[in-house]
Design a protein around this motif. Structure first.
Motif, PDB file in Angstrom:
ATOM      1  N   ASP A  85       0.876  -1.178   0.000  1.00 36.18           N
ATOM      2  CA  ASP A  85       0.000   0.000   0.000  1.00 36.18           C
ATOM      3  C   ASP A  85       0.908   1.221   0.000  1.00 36.18           C
ATOM      4  O   ASP A  85       1.567   1.522   1.002  1.00 36.18           O
ATOM      5  CB  ASP A  85      -0.906  -0.020   1.242  1.00 36.18           C
ATOM      6  CG  ASP A  85      -1.985   1.055   1.185  1.00 36.18           C
ATOM      7  OD1 ASP A  85      -1.807   2.037   0.430  1.00 36.18           O
ATOM      8  OD2 ASP A  85      -3.001   0.922   1.888  1.00 36.18           O
ATOM      9  N   THR A  86       0.947   1.938  -1.116  1.00 36.29           N
ATOM     10  CA  THR A  86       1.903   3.042  -1.255  1.00 36.29           C
ATOM     11  C   THR A  86       1.378   4.376  -0.694  1.00 36.29           C
ATOM     12  O   THR A  86       2.090   5.375  -0.743  1.00 36.29           O
ATOM     13  CB  THR A  86       2.323   3.240  -2.733  1.00 36.29           C
ATOM     14  OG1 THR A  86       1.145   3.539  -3.501  1.00 36.29           O
ATOM     15  CG2 THR A  86       2.986   2.003  -3.298  1.00 36.29           C
ATOM     16  N   ALA A 320      10.525  10.628  -9.944  1.00 38.19           N
ATOM     17  CA  ALA A 320       9.557  10.529  -8.848  1.00 38.19           C
ATOM     18  C   ALA A 320       8.434   9.561  -9.238  1.00 38.19           C
ATOM     19  O   ALA A 320       8.261   9.227 -10.414  1.00 38.19           O
ATOM     20  CB  ALA A 320       8.994  11.910  -8.519  1.00 38.19           C
ATOM     21  N   THR A 321       7.678   9.100  -8.239  1.00 34.20           N
ATOM     22  CA  THR A 321       6.696   8.041  -8.472  1.00 34.20           C
ATOM     23  C   THR A 321       5.296   8.489  -8.064  1.00 34.20           C
ATOM     24  O   THR A 321       5.144   9.452  -7.310  1.00 34.20           O
ATOM     25  CB  THR A 321       7.072   6.788  -7.653  1.00 34.20           C
ATOM     26  OG1 THR A 321       6.945   7.099  -6.251  1.00 34.20           O
ATOM     27  CG2 THR A 321       8.509   6.345  -7.923  1.00 34.20           C
ATOM     28  N   ILE A 322       4.308   7.755  -8.549  1.00 28.00           N
ATOM     29  CA  ILE A 322       2.908   8.103  -8.253  1.00 28.00           C
ATOM     30  C   ILE A 322       2.224   6.956  -7.511  1.00 28.00           C
ATOM     31  O   ILE A 322       2.374   5.788  -7.873  1.00 28.00           O
ATOM     32  CB  ILE A 322       2.125   8.365  -9.571  1.00 28.00           C
ATOM     33  CG1 ILE A 322       2.677   9.587 -10.326  1.00 28.00           C
ATOM     34  CG2 ILE A 322       0.622   8.516  -9.301  1.00 28.00           C
ATOM     35  CD1 ILE A 322       2.208  10.942  -9.861  1.00 28.00           C
ATOM     36  N   SER A 323       1.474   7.321  -6.479  1.00 28.02           N
ATOM     37  CA  SER A 323       0.593   6.362  -5.818  1.00 28.02           C
ATOM     38  C   SER A 323      -0.816   6.601  -6.347  1.00 28.02           C
ATOM     39  O   SER A 323      -1.397   7.666  -6.140  1.00 28.02           O
ATOM     40  CB  SER A 323       0.624   6.572  -4.300  1.00 28.02           C
ATOM     41  OG  SER A 323      -0.365   5.755  -3.705  1.00 28.02           O
ATOM     42  N   HIS A 324      -1.344   5.596  -7.041  1.00 26.47           N
ATOM     43  CA  HIS A 324      -2.690   5.716  -7.621  1.00 26.47           C
ATOM     44  C   HIS A 324      -3.709   5.262  -6.577  1.00 26.47           C
ATOM     45  O   HIS A 324      -3.624   4.131  -6.078  1.00 26.47           O
ATOM     46  CB  HIS A 324      -2.758   4.818  -8.866  1.00 26.47           C
ATOM     47  CG  HIS A 324      -4.106   4.800  -9.516  1.00 26.47           C
ATOM     48  ND1 HIS A 324      -4.889   5.918  -9.669  1.00 26.47           N
ATOM     49  CD2 HIS A 324      -4.811   3.765 -10.084  1.00 26.47           C
ATOM     50  CE1 HIS A 324      -6.019   5.585 -10.288  1.00 26.47           C
ATOM     51  NE2 HIS A 324      -5.992   4.286 -10.544  1.00 26.47           N
ATOM     52  N   VAL A 350       4.468   3.576 -10.962  1.00 30.75           N
ATOM     53  CA  VAL A 350       3.172   3.732 -10.291  1.00 30.75           C
ATOM     54  C   VAL A 350       2.913   2.522  -9.384  1.00 30.75           C
ATOM     55  O   VAL A 350       3.225   1.387  -9.750  1.00 30.75           O
ATOM     56  CB  VAL A 350       2.012   3.843 -11.321  1.00 30.75           C
ATOM     57  CG1 VAL A 350       0.672   4.036 -10.605  1.00 30.75           C
ATOM     58  CG2 VAL A 350       2.244   4.987 -12.307  1.00 30.75           C
ATOM     59  N   GLY A 351       2.346   2.790  -8.212  1.00 31.34           N
ATOM     60  CA  GLY A 351       1.855   1.730  -7.331  1.00 31.34           C
ATOM     61  C   GLY A 351       0.433   2.064  -6.918  1.00 31.34           C
ATOM     62  O   GLY A 351      -0.116   3.090  -7.328  1.00 31.34           O
ATOM     63  N   LEU A 352      -0.167   1.201  -6.109  1.00 35.62           N
ATOM     64  CA  LEU A 352      -1.541   1.440  -5.663  1.00 35.62           C
ATOM     65  C   LEU A 352      -1.569   1.911  -4.205  1.00 35.62           C
ATOM     66  O   LEU A 352      -0.759   1.470  -3.391  1.00 35.62           O
ATOM     67  CB  LEU A 352      -2.381   0.162  -5.764  1.00 35.62           C
ATOM     68  CG  LEU A 352      -2.673  -0.357  -7.163  1.00 35.62           C
ATOM     69  CD1 LEU A 352      -3.493  -1.643  -7.080  1.00 35.62           C
ATOM     70  CD2 LEU A 352      -3.412   0.687  -8.000  1.00 35.62           C
ATOM     71  N   GLY A 353      -2.525   2.790  -3.899  1.00 34.30           N
ATOM     72  CA  GLY A 353      -2.720   3.235  -2.522  1.00 34.30           C
ATOM     73  C   GLY A 353      -4.189   3.153  -2.158  1.00 34.30           C
ATOM     74  O   GLY A 353      -5.065   3.403  -2.993  1.00 34.30           O
ATOM     75  N   ALA A 362      -9.438  -0.512   3.329  1.00 34.58           N
ATOM     76  CA  ALA A 362      -8.016  -0.696   3.631  1.00 34.58           C
ATOM     77  C   ALA A 362      -7.412  -1.837   2.796  1.00 34.58           C
ATOM     78  O   ALA A 362      -6.296  -2.258   3.056  1.00 34.58           O
ATOM     79  CB  ALA A 362      -7.835  -0.989   5.115  1.00 34.58           C
ATOM     80  N   SER A 363      -8.182  -2.312   1.798  1.00 36.42           N
ATOM     81  CA  SER A 363      -7.742  -3.469   1.015  1.00 36.42           C
ATOM     82  C   SER A 363      -7.107  -3.043  -0.310  1.00 36.42           C
ATOM     83  O   SER A 363      -7.728  -2.344  -1.114  1.00 36.42           O
ATOM     84  CB  SER A 363      -8.945  -4.371   0.732  1.00 36.42           C
ATOM     85  OG  SER A 363      -8.703  -5.182  -0.393  1.00 36.42           O
ATOM     86  N   ILE A 364      -5.885  -3.505  -0.547  1.00 35.53           N
ATOM     87  CA  ILE A 364      -5.240  -3.218  -1.839  1.00 35.53           C
ATOM     88  C   ILE A 364      -5.880  -4.050  -2.954  1.00 35.53           C
ATOM     89  O   ILE A 364      -5.925  -3.618  -4.112  1.00 35.53           O
ATOM     90  CB  ILE A 364      -3.714  -3.429  -1.736  1.00 35.53           C
ATOM     91  CG1 ILE A 364      -3.082  -2.213  -1.058  1.00 35.53           C
ATOM     92  CG2 ILE A 364      -3.059  -3.659  -3.092  1.00 35.53           C
ATOM     93  CD1 ILE A 364      -3.072  -0.907  -1.858  1.00 35.53           C
TER      94      ILE A 364
END
Ligand code: GUN
Ligand code: FE
Length: 478
Positions: A85-86, A320-324, A350-353, A362-364
């Motif tokens: 979870d990013t 830099a990175t993105i939390s989607h 990109v990762g998921l948040g 709270a679930s990825i």
């Protein structure tokens, strides 16, 4: 359990992980050997039962069976990398699902700041943080980039609780000092914000000296809540300590307008002493962070819904990175981020948040499903090249694991099953007997009839995690 007393482990059965952005790999009848430090030392694709492992793999590793713990997946179960979870606000967990019809700026004032402020109470903070850790672990999140609050003592408590639970975490003490922050919840000055952050960094270094499991992360809340001086100090601190940074960017249109208003070129020029840089950045949101040294290859930018082409180029140039955060972006009516464009056209990691509590879950896995659906809305609203904006289920599972690992600075360490990586996994049960509806085996269960991964059919996936094995060196939190 310490590294010296931890046992070697041999995991046997079915393993599923992302091989590439659009490809899941299924390893059936396979074995993964994990040494006493928690590292994967062998991935054997043809050694899935105990007898074969005894005959070939153990002798090859020079391992004595008596020193090895065996863990076998059953029919209908498979090992999958732990989710990452990013972007999640541990402190906002009690508000999950509470957003009414608000959008970002009134939501912060109405619901968020009062709750975060109340977590200065260590009794309440312990209750909230212990629950959010338990809940995210139950959803298979073995690594999270957490925002705590501005309170030093309870931010340190969050780090302690992650360590005890064996959850890998980046723990951020929230910094905010501008006129937009309420008087009851803000840093007294830029110096005070920096000093408080230094205290949290020192504490985490003390409780996890190698920062194997828990790391501090520099956390300016977002530009509208921070003075230029505070952001400048935090940029310097992140560089000095070589630490990751997390903040929010370009989530909501009013917020973007506010950044333009608060940081015109003259303000940036005065704050940085660099007139040409200020002009060059034209007060874009990404440009403001860049001016203060906050846009780095260690930076996690949450949301990035409305970024302009020049901002995307700047973010890509800085690495830099993105939390989607699709659930939050939908709940707070922020918009639909064009994730495939960020990934494929701009090469932005990109990762998921979950963005609890902008996001209600709270679930990825839930975030992965929502990322699939939101990408359809990107398609409806701005169609291009047919279906090019649609994320596949394989792609969102990649974002949930390997993509997230890159975003939190753990690429090559977690997020997949490869020799040299850490064993950081969840054991998933599909809850059905393989072959119950035909004898197509695990692929039929994991994938839908047409060969697409059927993640929408994994209804009770998180609830069915049978057992977690996070790090071989960590106690099992179940
Ligand atoms: N921008 C600044 N703070 C926050 C926050 O707590 N949640 C979200 N979603 N956006 C923010
Ligand atoms: Fe957020």
């Amino acid at each position: 359990m310490t590294a010296s007393t931890a046992k070697r482990k041999l995991f046997l059965g079915t393993f599923v992980h992302s091989k590439a952005l659009s490809e899941l790999e299924y390893l059936h009848d396979s074995a993964i050997a994990v040494d006493e430090t928690g590292k994967i030392v062998a991935v054997d694709k043809d050694c899935g039962d105990l007898a074969k492992a005894r005959e070939t793999l153990l002798p090859r590793l020079g391992w004595n069976e008596a020193d090895v713990e065996f863990v076998q997946s059953k029919d209908g179960e498979f090992f999958f990398p732990g989710f990452i979870d990013t972007h999640i606000h541990a402190s906002q967990y009690p508000n999950a699902g509470i957003f009414g019809s608000s959008t970002l700026l009134d939501w912060l004032n109405t619901y968020t700041f009062p709750l975060e402020s109340s977590l200065a109470d260590p009794v309440k903070a312990r209750r909230v943080y212990a629950r959010v850790i338990r809940k995210t672990l139950a959803h298979g999140t073995t690594c999270a980039a957490y925002y705590a609050t501005i309170n030093v003592e309870t931010t340190n408590l969050l780090a302690d609780l992650c360590l005890t639970a064996g959850q890998r975490a980046l723990v951020g003490r929230v910094c905010m000092d501008s006129a937009l922050s309420p008087d009851f919840y803000k840093d007294a000055s830029p110096e005070a914000g920096e000093e408080a952050t230094r205290k949290c960094i020192a504490y985490i270094k003390q409780v996890d000296p190698n920062m194997d499991l828990v790391r501090p992360i520099i956390t300016p809340r977002f530009a509208p809540a921070c003075s230029a001086e505070l952001m400048k100090r935090l940029g310097k601190l992140a560089e000095e300590e070589n630490l990751p940074i997390q903040t929010h960017i370009s989530e909501n249109k009013n917020e973007i307008a506010l950044v333009k208003e608060l940081f015109p070129p003259a303000v940036l020029a005065r704050a940085t002493g660099d007139e040409s840089l200020a002009k060059q950045h034209e007060s874009t949101y990404a440009g403001v962070y860049d001016a203060f040294g906050l846009l780095t290859s260690r930076t996690i930018l949450a949301h990035g819904v409305h970024l302009t082409p020049s901002e995307l180029k700047l973010i890509a140039d800085r690495g830099a990175t993105i939390s989607h955060c699709p659930c939050s972006n939908s709940s707070l009516a922020s918009g639909a981020a064009p994730i495939r464009r960020l990934l494929l056209d701009h090469g932005i990691p990109v990762g998921l948040g979950t963005d609890v509590s902008g996001g209600y879950s709270a679930s990825i896995l839930e975030a992965a499903r929502e990322a699939v659906l939101v990408s359809r809305h990107v398609c409806f609203n701005a169609p291009r090249d047919g279906e090019r904006d649609k994320l596949s289920v394989e792609e969102v599972l990649w974002l949930a694991t390997r993509g997230g690992a890159r975003v939190v600075g753990l690429e090559g360490k977690v997020g997949a099953f490869e020799e040299g990586m850490e064993w950081d996994a969840q054991l998933v049960s599909l809850g059905r007997v393989v072959g119950e509806e035909g004898d197509g085996g695990m692929e039929d269960e994991v994938e839908g009839e047409r060969g697409n991964v059927d993640v929408f059919g994994w209804e009770s996936w998180p609830d069915r995690i049978a057992k977690r094995h996070i790090c071989a060196t960590q106690p099992n939190p179940t």
